[in-house]
Design a protein around this motif. Structure first.
Motif, PDB file in Angstrom:
ATOM      1  N   THR A  32       0.838  -1.203   0.000  1.00  0.00           N
ATOM      2  CA  THR A  32       0.000   0.000   0.000  1.00  0.00           C
ATOM      3  C   THR A  32       0.874   1.254   0.000  1.00  0.00           C
ATOM      4  N   GLU A  73       0.828   3.985  -2.933  1.00  0.00           N
ATOM      5  CA  GLU A  73       0.467   5.341  -2.533  1.00  0.00           C
ATOM      6  C   GLU A  73       1.516   6.336  -3.036  1.00  0.00           C
ATOM      7  N   TYR A 109       1.795   6.805   4.072  1.00  0.00           N
ATOM      8  CA  TYR A 109       1.020   5.693   4.637  1.00  0.00           C
ATOM      9  C   TYR A 109      -0.433   6.085   4.893  1.00  0.00           C
ATOM     10  N   THR A 122     -10.282   8.767   0.955  1.00  0.00           N
ATOM     11  CA  THR A 122     -10.489   7.602   0.102  1.00  0.00           C
ATOM     12  C   THR A 122     -11.822   7.658  -0.631  1.00  0.00           C
ATOM     13  N   GLN A 166      -8.078  -1.420   5.168  1.00  0.00           N
ATOM     14  CA  GLN A 166      -6.776  -1.595   4.525  1.00  0.00           C
ATOM     15  C   GLN A 166      -6.927  -2.415   3.247  1.00  0.00           C
ATOM     16  N   VAL A 183      -8.296   0.019   0.695  1.00  0.00           N
ATOM     17  CA  VAL A 183      -7.315   0.987   0.200  1.00  0.00           C
ATOM     18  C   VAL A 183      -6.341   0.297  -0.754  1.00  0.00           C
ATOM     19  N   HIS A 184      -5.896  -0.891  -0.364  1.00  0.00           N
ATOM     20  CA  HIS A 184      -4.966  -1.643  -1.202  1.00  0.00           C
ATOM     21  C   HIS A 184      -5.588  -1.902  -2.569  1.00  0.00           C
ATOM     22  N   LEU A 214      -6.032   1.401  -4.645  1.00  0.00           N
ATOM     23  CA  LEU A 214      -4.762   1.865  -5.217  1.00  0.00           C
ATOM     24  C   LEU A 214      -4.342   0.950  -6.369  1.00  0.00           C
ATOM     25  N   ARG A 215      -4.586  -0.347  -6.205  1.00  0.00           N
ATOM     26  CA  ARG A 215      -4.242  -1.298  -7.262  1.00  0.00           C
ATOM     27  C   ARG A 215      -5.049  -0.995  -8.530  1.00  0.00           C
TER      28      ARG A 215
END
Lengths: 410, 410
Positions: free
Chosen positions: A48, A52, A64, A195, A270, A273-274, A277-278
C-alpha cells in the motif's frame, strides 16, 4: 427489536463525495480478517505504501494510511508538523480553508488568514506578497475546494514557500487520483487525501505523505508509550504532539519495520485501500486523469447546452466538481430531492454563503463514467422542467454525446 | 508495478483481537455506498444507536460510533469529558491502564496512578481509599485488561465514585459483547468499546456511550465551525476540546437530528457495525455471554489437562482471554510461529513485563466457537511437543469435549 439486513436502494452518487466505490474494492472488503502483525498483512501494508507513492507522485518514505476519515488525516499531519506558537498562513477560498484554520487554532498555531471571494482562487503572487510581510513556519492550503468547485494552482507555490523558508502543507482530499497532484515536482512538504472521492473506496481512511523536513520535526516530538518503551527510546526536545491517536510519530513507528504497537489497524479498510490503489495503478494515472477530464468536458457542455450557468471562475474549476447556479425562482432542495427520490441520483447542496445558491455535481473515481454523465444530464433536464425551470429540451445529452464522439474520432 | 488481489490465507484468529469477523458482517460491507445524508443512511445510523444501547445496556441518548479504532474512541471520550487540570485517578493493572494515563497526560489532566501487579485486579476498597485522600473529577479504568487477561469487577465502583463526586469512565474495548457490561446498572458515566473483539466486526470503529453529566460538560465546551456556524450557536464557557476530529460536541451534532456536517461518515464500516450489532440482537446478550463462558470453561479445562498453567488470578480472569505461562525452556515466539505457519491459527504474545513469559489465547465473538476451541487445543498440544515441552497426549481435547458434553446434558 427487529432490524433488517443492509440492502441499500440503487444509487448513482454524483456528489463531491462520498462517491461510488469501485465494485472490486467492495468485494475486497469481504475477505476474512488477518491479524495485524501477520506477515501477510504487514506485506499488504508495505505494498500500500508503494502504490500510494505512485499516486502521490512522490519518493517520500513517510507515505502511509491513517485510520480516520480525511479530516482526521489533515489533523494528524497538521498537528504533527506544526507546534503551538508556529505561524501559519492559510489562503482560504472556501469552507475547507476555514477547516484548516479551525484545526490549527486548536493546536495553538498562530494563524493568518488570507481570504478570497468564494468562486475564485489565489494568484500565487498574492501568497508571496503575504510571505514577504511576515515570517511563517508553514502555508496550509486546499488544492480542490469542493465547497466552491475551485482548484488552486500549486505548480509555483512550493518553490515560493521554499524561498521564504515555509513548509507547504496541501489538502488534496478532493483531487488525488482524479487530477495531477505532483508532490515531489511541486515541492509539497506534505499532502493529505481521503479515500471516498477520486480514490473510489469508502470513507474511513486517510492517505498521507510528508517529506524529511516534517519527519525531522516529528522525530523531535516523539515519545514512546510507557507500556512498550525501551531504554533506546529518548525524548526529542520539541513539544509533544497533542494527541495519542493522531500522533505522527507513533503512526510512523507502527508503519515502520519496527511495527511498534499502536492502534489495531483497520483490516477491511486496509483491504479496500490496497485494492483501490491497485485499480489506479492498473488504469495508470494518465488514463485516469484523461477519463475525468473527458467526463468533465461532456458534463459542462451538457449543462451549458441545457441553458444552465456554471458557478465561479471557469478557468480554475476542478475537473472533478462542477457547481451550477440555481436558476432564479427554483428551489435547489426540491431539485435535489426529486433527483434522489425519482431517479436515485444524488447531487450535492453547498455550505455557508453559497447555500441555496448553487448545486454541486461530482465527477469522481468510479462515478466518473460516460453513462453516469449522460443519465445525469437527462434526469436533471426532466427535473428542472418539473420544477418550472425553462431549459432547452434534448440539447444537454446531445451536447455531451458530441463531446464523447469527438474524443473517440480524434 | 504488479500487485495481486486481496486473497488472505485461511486463518483462525484466537488472539485478544482482531478476531474473525462474522461472515454476515463481511458481506454487509460489500453493499454499495450511500450518501452520508441520504435518508436511508441516516436511518441506519439511528438504528445503530438503538442497537448499541441494547449492547451497552443503557438508555443514554449519547450512544454512537466514532470513525477511529477503539483507541481513538477512548481519546475522544476522555478528552471531551476531562478538561486540562482536572484530577483523574487511574487504577492501572496492565498496559492499557497506562494508555489511559498517556492519553490524559497529553490533554493536560492531573493524573494519579494506582498501580497493581500485572495478573491481579483492584479490590474496590483500594480505589475508595484513594478517593478519600483527594478530590477527583474522574476515575478512568479498564474493564478487561487484555495484556494480563484480568477483569476488574465494576459492580460497586460506580456507586463508590458517585459517593465521592467522581465520574467513572470505563474502557470495555475487550469485554463488550462477550461478557456483561451494564452501563446503567453499574452507574458508569461513560463506556468505550471497539469493534474488532467481541463485537466481531473489523477494527476501525469505536462504540461509545456517555451520560447526561458528560453531555453537560461537552455542551459547555462546544463551538460550531465558522464555515457552518449560525447566530444561534454560542460558546459555552468551558475550555474548548483540543481536537477537531475527536470533538465529542461536533460528533454529537453530527449524530443528532441536526446532522451538522463534520467528517464524512465511514459508510462501509457503518454497514459492518450495523450488521454486527444486529447479529448480537438476534443472538441475544444472554445467549452470547453463555456461549463465551462455555467456550472459556472448555478452553481452560483443556489447557490444564494438557499440563499447562494459567497466568494470573483465576478468579478474575476474563472469560474471553486466557493467558498461559510459557513452560520453562520453551520459546514462546517459536510456538506462536508454528501455530501460525503450520496450522493457520493465530495466538498472541504479550507486552512489557510479561513479554516472553505468557501466551494469550482469545475467545471472542465469532472466533468463540466449539470447533475453534477443540482444533486449537489439538494443534497447541502438537506444537508444544514439537517444541520439546512435555505435555499430556490427547487429554486436552478430551477434557474440553467433556465440558461441552456436560453442558449439553444439563
Amino acid at each position: 427489536m427487529q432490524y433488517k439486513e443492509i440492502n441499500p436502494s440503487p444509487r448513482m452518487l454524483m456528489t463531491p463525495g462520498p462517491v461510488e466505490a469501485d465494485p472490486r474494492v467492495l468485494r475486497a472488503m469481504s475477505a476474512h480478517i488477518l491479524g495485524q502483525f501477520d506477515p501477510e498483512f504487514t506485506a499488504l501494508m508495505n505494498e500500500t505504501m508503494e502504490m500510494e507513492r505512485y499516486v502521490f507522485q512522490t519518493k517520500n518514505r513517510q507515505t502511509y494510511v491513517v485510520d480516520t476519515t480525511s479530516r482526521g488525516g489533515l489533523e494528524t499531519v497538521l498537528t504533527g508538523a506544526i507546534c503551538p506558537g508556529d505561524k501559519v498562513l492559510i489562503p482560504a477560498f472556501g469552507r475547507f480553508g476555514y477547516l484548516l484554520a479551525e484545526i490549527l487554532e486548536r493546536c495553538g498555531a498562530d494563524i493568518t488568514l488570507l481570504e478570497k471571494e468564494w468562486g475564485t482562487v489565489f494568484d500565487p503572487q498574492e501568497i508571496e506578497d503575504a510571505l514577504k510581510k511576515d515570517s511563517y513556519k508553514a502555508v496550509a492550503c486546499i488544492h480542490g475546494e469542493t465547497s466552491t468547485s475551485m482548484m488552486q494552482p500549486l505548480e509555483e507555490l512550493g518553490e515560493i514557500c521554499e524561498r521564504y523558508g515555509a513548509l507547504l502543507i496541501v489538502d488534496a482530499v478532493a483531487t488525488l487520483g482524479g487530477v495531477d497532484v505532483k508532490v515531489d515536482d511541486w515541492k509539497l512538504s506534505a499532502c493529505i487525501s481521503g479515500t471516498q472521492k477520486c480514490i473510489s473506496a469508502p470513507s474511513g481512511s486517510a492517505l498521507i505523505t510528508y517529506n524529511q523536513q516534517i519527519e525531522d520535526i516529528v522525530k523531535a516530538r516523539k515519545r514512546v508509550e510507557k507500556g512498550i518503551r525501551t531504554s533506546d527510546d529518548v525524548d526529542g526536545g520539541l513539544v509533544r504532539i497533542p494527541s495519542n491517536y493522531l500522533d505522527l510519530g507513533q503512526l510512523e513507528d507502527y508503519w515502520s519495520p519496527r511495527r511498534l504497537n499502536h492502534h489495531t489497524e483497520a483490516t477491511s479498510m486496509q483491504y479496500a485501500v490496497h485494492e483501490a490503489l491497485r485499480c489506479i495503478v492498473n488504469e495508470t494515472l494518465e488514463a485516469r486523469f484523461a477519463r475525468h477530464s473527458l467526463n468533465d468536458r461532456a458534463l459542462v457542455a451538457g449543462l451549458q447546452a441545457m441553458g444552465l450557468t456554471i458557478f465561479g471562475d471557469l478557468k480554475h474549476k476542478m475537473p472533478v466538481v462542477t457547481a451550477i447556479n440555481i436558476p432564479d425562482g427554483a428551489d435547489g432542495k426540491a431539485i435535489r430531492g426529486m433527483m434522489l427520490d425519482e431517479f436515485g441520483i444524488e447531487i450535492a447542496t453547498s455550505f455557508g454563503p453559497l447555500d441555496g445558491k448553487i448545486l454541486r455535481i461530482g465527477n469522481m473515481g468510479y462515478s466518473s463514467q460516460k453513462r453516469n454523465i449522460l443519465i445525469l444530464l437527462g434526469a436533471l433536464e426532466a427535473v428542472m422542467r418539473r420544477n418550472g425551470v425553462k431549459v432547452s429540451s434534448g440539447e444537454a445529452v446531445a451536447a455531451a454525446m458530441d463531446v464523447y464522439q469527438e474524443a473517440e474520432n480524434r
